[in-house]
Design a protein around this motif. Structure first.
Motif, short mmCIF file in Angstrom:
data_model
loop_
_atom_site.label_atom_id
_atom_site.label_comp_id
_atom_site.label_asym_id
_atom_site.label_seq_id
_atom_site.Cartn_x
_atom_site.Cartn_y
_atom_site.Cartn_z
N SER A 110 0.84 -1.21 0.00
CA SER A 110 0.00 0.00 0.00
C SER A 110 0.87 1.26 0.00
O SER A 110 0.54 2.25 -0.66
N ASP A 154 -5.64 -0.35 -4.97
CA ASP A 154 -5.12 -1.09 -3.81
C ASP A 154 -6.16 -2.09 -3.35
O ASP A 154 -7.19 -1.71 -2.79
N GLU A 155 -5.93 -3.35 -3.60
CA GLU A 155 -6.86 -4.43 -3.26
C GLU A 155 -8.30 -4.14 -3.69
O GLU A 155 -9.21 -4.19 -2.86
#
Ligand SMILES: Nc1ncnc2c1ncn2[C@@H]1O[C@H](COP(=O)(O)OP(=O)(O)OP(=O)(O)O)[C@@H](O)[C@H]1O
Ligand SMILES: [Mg+2]
Length: 228
Positions: free
Chosen positions: A42, A162-163
């Motif tokens: 991240s 991010d994810e």
């Protein structure tokens, strides 16, 4: 398109989250960022849109050096990027249509162009029939599709995520991946951090693995590579 040269990010508490990262991501690439929890994925992603500023080393995105970029120029720089989060981050009081249109209104696009483009991207993500709904009336997968539509409405050269499937069930995750594939096929660079082994091992793309704040592996067509 995205270059990092020996990038170190040390948080104020002393944690060194990236410890000398050097990479080059070119226009049109599709890149997975993988690695254990706490590895620095991240942080690596946040450095790309100046959510975090490198402690040392250069981060260059679309030719702009983010390490030396003035605070006042950050919003303009971010308009060139599409950013997608795990938790969607939609505006709860705005409809689907308004959430996407908002991204064009802030850059003062013509109303006619806004209407046309918003409907175009909502069609791309398969949500043209839900334009009047509020985020709370949508499923998680639908909310993420709205967020993706918003991220691409201004035609960014790169989408950073991010994810993006982190809160979604497997089937919905595949639907979201199909949309990213489609966006990538049209020439947009995609960089996504993910823990989704099945996706990484099935849709083979460049894999950048981060461990302990360093690049442990950088492989075209690589696999996910971690147990459990
Ligand atoms: N704002 C912050 N302040 C201090 N330390 C932080 C901050 N954000 C992250 N860290 C630390 O930096 C390291 C890397 O965190 P990061 O969030 O980048 O990991 P990650 O690979 O994304 O993990 P996950 O897979 O769990 O999302 C961790 O040790 C984390 O505790
Ligand atoms: Mg993370």
């Amino acid at each position: 398109m995205i270059q990092m040269n020996n990038v170190i990010k040390k948080y104020p508490n002393g944690v060194v989250a990236t410890n000398g990262i050097t990479i080059d991501i070119r226009q049109g690439e599709f890149v997975y960022v993988v690695g254990p929890s706490g590895a620095g994925k991240s942080t690596f992603i946040k450095l790309m849109y100046r959510e975090e500023k490198a402690t040392s080393g250069d981060v260059i995105v679309n030719g702009i050096n983010l390490t030396t970029l003035k605070q006042s120029r950050i919003p303009k720089m971010r308009r060139q990027l599409g950013i997608v989060f795990q938790d969607f981050k939609l505006l709860p009081r705005l409809t689907v249509y308004e959430n996407v249109a908002f991204a064009m209104e802030v850059i003062e696009e013509q109303p006619k162009k806004i209407r046309q483009r918003v409907l175009e991207v909502l069609e791309l993500v398969g949500l043209k029939h839900k334009v009047r709904m509020l985020p709370s009336e949508l499923s998680g997968g639908e909310q993420q599709r709205v967020a993706i539509a918003r991220s691409i409405v201004n035609m960014p050269k790169v989408v950073i995520a991010d994810e993006p499937t982190g809160n979604l069930d497997p089937e919905t995750s595949w639907e979201i991946m199909n949309i990213f594939e489609e966006i990538n096929a049209r020439g947009t660079t995609i960089v996504m951090a993910t823990h989704n082994r099945e996706i990484v091992n099935t849709i083979r793309r460049r894999v950048i693995a981060i461990e302990g704040g360093m690049i442990a592996r950088d492989e075209y067509g690589g696999d996910y590579g971690y147990e459990g």
